[in-house]
Design a protein around this motif. Structure first.
Motif, PDB file in Angstrom:
ATOM      1  N   ASN A   1       3.764 -28.417   2.815  1.00 11.26           N
ATOM      2  CA  ASN A   1       3.294 -27.426   1.861  1.00 11.26           C
ATOM      3  C   ASN A   1       3.604 -27.931   0.461  1.00 11.26           C
ATOM      4  N   GLU A   2       2.639 -27.840  -0.447  1.00 10.92           N
ATOM      5  CA  GLU A   2       2.823 -28.362  -1.799  1.00 10.92           C
ATOM      6  C   GLU A   2       3.178 -27.255  -2.782  1.00 10.92           C
ATOM      7  N   PHE A   3       4.110 -27.581  -3.686  1.00  5.18           N
ATOM      8  CA  PHE A   3       4.505 -26.678  -4.762  1.00  5.18           C
ATOM      9  C   PHE A   3       4.495 -27.456  -6.078  1.00  5.18           C
TER      10      PHE A   3
ATOM     11  N   ARG B   1       0.812  -1.218   0.000  1.00  2.74           N
ATOM     12  CA  ARG B   1       0.000   0.000   0.000  1.00  2.74           C
ATOM     13  C   ARG B   1       0.850   1.274   0.000  1.00  2.74           C
ATOM     14  N   HIS B   2       1.871   1.334   0.853  1.00  2.22           N
ATOM     15  CA  HIS B   2       2.662   2.563   0.996  1.00  2.22           C
ATOM     16  C   HIS B   2       3.682   2.754  -0.117  1.00  2.22           C
ATOM     17  N   PHE B   3       4.307   1.658  -0.544  1.00  2.00           N
ATOM     18  CA  PHE B   3       5.440   1.770  -1.468  1.00  2.00           C
ATOM     19  C   PHE B   3       5.169   1.160  -2.841  1.00  2.00           C
ATOM     20  N   GLU B   4       3.960   0.646  -3.038  1.00  2.00           N
ATOM     21  CA  GLU B   4       3.576   0.023  -4.310  1.00  2.00           C
ATOM     22  C   GLU B   4       4.540  -1.094  -4.695  1.00  2.00           C
ATOM     23  N   ILE B   5       4.994  -1.839  -3.704  1.00  2.00           N
ATOM     24  CA  ILE B   5       5.860  -2.994  -3.960  1.00  2.00           C
ATOM     25  C   ILE B   5       4.983  -4.143  -4.431  1.00  2.00           C
ATOM     26  N   ARG B   6       5.200  -4.574  -5.658  1.00  3.80           N
ATOM     27  CA  ARG B   6       4.388  -5.637  -6.250  1.00  3.80           C
ATOM     28  C   ARG B   6       5.100  -6.990  -6.234  1.00  3.80           C
ATOM     29  N   THR B   7       6.422  -6.979  -6.345  1.00  5.72           N
ATOM     30  CA  THR B   7       7.200  -8.218  -6.294  1.00  5.72           C
ATOM     31  C   THR B   7       8.353  -8.032  -5.322  1.00  5.72           C
ATOM     32  N   ILE B   8       8.527  -8.992  -4.417  1.00 13.57           N
ATOM     33  CA  ILE B   8       9.585  -8.887  -3.414  1.00 13.57           C
ATOM     34  C   ILE B   8      10.337 -10.209  -3.346  1.00 13.57           C
ATOM     35  N   LEU B   9      11.660 -10.134  -3.284  1.00 13.81           N
ATOM     36  CA  LEU B   9      12.508 -11.315  -3.141  1.00 13.81           C
ATOM     37  C   LEU B   9      12.802 -11.534  -1.664  1.00 13.81           C
ATOM     38  N   LEU B  10      12.363 -12.647  -1.138  1.00 11.09           N
ATOM     39  CA  LEU B  10      12.650 -13.026   0.243  1.00 11.09           C
ATOM     40  C   LEU B  10      13.973 -13.781   0.251  1.00 11.09           C
ATOM     41  N   GLU B  11      14.994 -13.222   0.922  1.00 17.18           N
ATOM     42  CA  GLU B  11      16.343 -13.766   0.799  1.00 17.18           C
ATOM     43  C   GLU B  11      16.955 -14.151   2.147  1.00 17.18           C
ATOM     44  N   GLY B  12      16.111 -14.634   3.047  1.00 18.39           N
ATOM     45  CA  GLY B  12      16.635 -15.218   4.278  1.00 18.39           C
ATOM     46  C   GLY B  12      16.809 -14.250   5.420  1.00 18.39           C
ATOM     47  N   GLY B  13      17.310 -14.869   6.484  1.00 16.82           N
ATOM     48  CA  GLY B  13      17.727 -16.240   6.662  1.00 16.82           C
ATOM     49  C   GLY B  13      16.616 -17.243   6.837  1.00 16.82           C
ATOM     50  N   SER B  14      17.028 -18.413   7.322  1.00 16.31           N
ATOM     51  CA  SER B  14      16.097 -19.517   7.397  1.00 16.31           C
ATOM     52  C   SER B  14      14.961 -19.260   8.389  1.00 16.31           C
ATOM     53  N   VAL B  15      15.211 -18.475   9.428  1.00 11.67           N
ATOM     54  CA  VAL B  15      14.153 -18.156  10.400  1.00 11.67           C
ATOM     55  C   VAL B  15      13.066 -17.314   9.738  1.00 11.67           C
ATOM     56  N   LEU B  16      13.469 -16.281   9.001  1.00 11.11           N
ATOM     57  CA  LEU B  16      12.488 -15.432   8.327  1.00 11.11           C
ATOM     58  C   LEU B  16      11.779 -16.212   7.222  1.00 11.11           C
ATOM     59  N   ASP B  17      12.529 -17.016   6.468  1.00  5.37           N
ATOM     60  CA  ASP B  17      11.902 -17.845   5.433  1.00  5.37           C
ATOM     61  C   ASP B  17      10.831 -18.747   6.051  1.00  5.37           C
ATOM     62  N   GLY B  18      11.175 -19.363   7.182  1.00  2.77           N
ATOM     63  CA  GLY B  18      10.224 -20.244   7.853  1.00  2.77           C
ATOM     64  C   GLY B  18       8.999 -19.502   8.350  1.00  2.77           C
ATOM     65  N   ALA B  19       9.204 -18.279   8.832  1.00  2.00           N
ATOM     66  CA  ALA B  19       8.072 -17.482   9.309  1.00  2.00           C
ATOM     67  C   ALA B  19       7.125 -17.143   8.162  1.00  2.00           C
ATOM     68  N   PHE B  20       7.677 -16.810   6.987  1.00  2.00           N
ATOM     69  CA  PHE B  20       6.846 -16.531   5.811  1.00  2.00           C
ATOM     70  C   PHE B  20       6.085 -17.788   5.391  1.00  2.00           C
ATOM     71  N   LEU B  21       6.766 -18.934   5.416  1.00  2.00           N
ATOM     72  CA  LEU B  21       6.125 -20.188   5.017  1.00  2.00           C
ATOM     73  C   LEU B  21       4.962 -20.523   5.946  1.00  2.00           C
ATOM     74  N   LYS B  22       5.165 -20.327   7.241  1.00  2.00           N
ATOM     75  CA  LYS B  22       4.107 -20.631   8.209  1.00  2.00           C
ATOM     76  C   LYS B  22       2.874 -19.764   7.993  1.00  2.00           C
ATOM     77  N   LYS B  23       3.084 -18.549   7.527  1.00  2.00           N
ATOM     78  CA  LYS B  23       1.959 -17.643   7.271  1.00  2.00           C
ATOM     79  C   LYS B  23       1.383 -17.822   5.872  1.00  2.00           C
ATOM     80  N   ASP B  24       1.954 -18.765   5.125  1.00  2.00           N
ATOM     81  CA  ASP B  24       1.429 -19.123   3.800  1.00  2.00           C
ATOM     82  C   ASP B  24       1.424 -17.932   2.844  1.00  2.00           C
ATOM     83  N   VAL B  25       2.537 -17.193   2.822  1.00  2.00           N
ATOM     84  CA  VAL B  25       2.622 -16.025   1.949  1.00  2.00           C
ATOM     85  C   VAL B  25       3.792 -16.129   0.962  1.00  2.00           C
TER      86      VAL B  25
END
Length: 391
Positions: A221-223, A170-194
């Motif tokens: 989680n299936e891909f 909403r604020h920055f009009e970010i449409r695509t974002i690269l999630l680049e770690g670490g594993s804790v943050l990656d896992g948190a995103f996965l748990k929230k299904d985003v």
């Protein structure tokens, strides 16, 4: 229908882009090996090629990569007035071409200025956005304001990732974002299904058992496989798209290019987000006499969010990817016949004369191959213009 119209939750398309070992560890001594270094080179090249609006990392990764453990002296801000927990967005932040998003719950990162300076153009000039919780000291907020670092709040004591993503959208009009770690943050995103997509550069090496995995605390989680490409450096670049019902849609570029090739005044083409196939609708109802056409009309009316209308002939005519521009671009690649082909496209009947000239010069194979490449670029242009991610 544009991408924004079909999204239930307004958030960026999230690509988890990581490099790792065969056994999917993402940190460890293996990264210092020759294989690890080559994988890192591929990783950074792909990061640049994505041309995403932003990249996101956790505090530890940002510290190791950019702030190098430095932290400011906050004594000058200790007695400053309390700051309300409202998002802070300097005017300059709105005009940045790309962003560095730091998930830093307690404001522990010591930025020296609001923009990252890095030798890699994929990261250089990224405007810093701190994602904080409200349980953060006032002093660090005063400091971030003093150097122009933007910050947003996402939760009181616990980080709310969905809120953060919605604000980034909403604020920055970010449409695509690269999630680049670490594993804790990656896992948190996965748990929230985003996480919508995985982009993994796999080095031909096994890591130590104590090294960290791709996801800390992952769950089932299936891909689906999007692509698997060996790189010149001997690594494997694999892409997967999430099968979750919460994932953002991703259009097949070849299918969009096919719609562009067939665009005319008689039919309107629609992309079926459920099947990944094209459907067509006759524009003049006087010609609609088939049961198949009637069935699609009903489906389109009952479930409009399932279908994306493809560009029509008029939209393409006024774009950088019109048929005439395609002929001009092809001529630029033919230095030997440039003048003859250039004369062919002047005045009325340009398309007919051009096709005849191409055939006479035995350039038909070159022309057909060029058309395919040009229409893929046209498909990319249209997807980006309309806000769709593509594969």
């Amino acid at each position: 229908m544009m991408m924004e119209e079909c999204m239930l939750n307004k958030r960026p398309y999230v690509i988890c882009h990581m490099t790792g070992s065969i056994d999917q560890k993402v940190t460890g001594e293996f990264l210092s090996t020759e294989a690890g270094r080559k994988a890192a080179e591929d990783y950074y090249r792909i990061h640049r090629d994505f041309e995403a609006d932003a990249f996101a990392c956790g505090r530890v990764t940002m510290e190791e990569s950019f702030t190098n453990g430095w932290y400011p002296d906050l004594s000058a801000f200790e007695n400053c007035e309390a700051i309300s927990r409202e998002d802070y967005i300097p005017a300059d932040a709105y005009f940045s071409e790309k962003y560095a998003v730091a998930f830093d719950r307690k404001g522990k990162l010591g930025w020296k200025e609001s923009v990252i300076h890095d030798e890699d153009p994929g990261y250089d000039n990224s405007y810093v956005i701190e994602v904080l919780t409200e349980n953060v000291p006032d002093a660090i907020l005063h400091y971030y304001r003093s150097i122009g670092v933007a910050y947003i709040f996402a939760g009181n004591k616990v980080m709310n990732i969905k809120t953060a993503l919605e604000k980034l959208y909403r604020h920055f009009e970010i449409r695509t974002i690269l999630l680049e770690g670490g594993s804790v943050l990656d896992g948190a995103f996965l748990k929230k299904d985003v996480i919508d997509e995985l982009s993994l550069v796999i080095a031909p090496v096994l890591a130590d058992e104590k090294d960290k995995p791709l996801f800390a605390g992952s769950f089932m989680n299936e891909f689906r496989l999007m692509s698997a490409e060996p790189t010149e450096a001997g690594n494997l670049w694999v892409r997967y798209h999430s099968m979750s019902e919460n994932s953002q849609p991703c259009l097949k570029l070849k299918t969009v290019a096919e719609a562009i090739e067939m665009a005319d005044d008689f039919l309107t083409y629609y992309y079926d987000l459920k099947t990944g196939e094209l459907e067509s609708k006759i524009n003049d109802t006087a010609f609609m006499d088939s049961e198949a056409e009637d069935e699609f009309d009903v489906l389109l009316e009952e479930d409009p969010d399932r279908f994306v209308q493809m560009p029509d002939r008029h939209e393409l005519f006024n774009s950088p990817y019109s048929d005439y521009r395609m002929m001009e671009a092809f001529i630029e690649t033919q230095s030997q016949y440039k003048n003859k082909l250039g004369r062919a496209i002047q005045g009325k009947g340009a398309f007919r004369r051009f096709r005849e000239a191409v055939a006479q010069l035995y350039l038909l194979d070159d022309w057909y191959q060029f058309q395919n490449r040009f229409r893929l670029e046209a498909a990319k242009w249209w997807c980006r213009k309309e806000g769709w991610h593509f594969e």
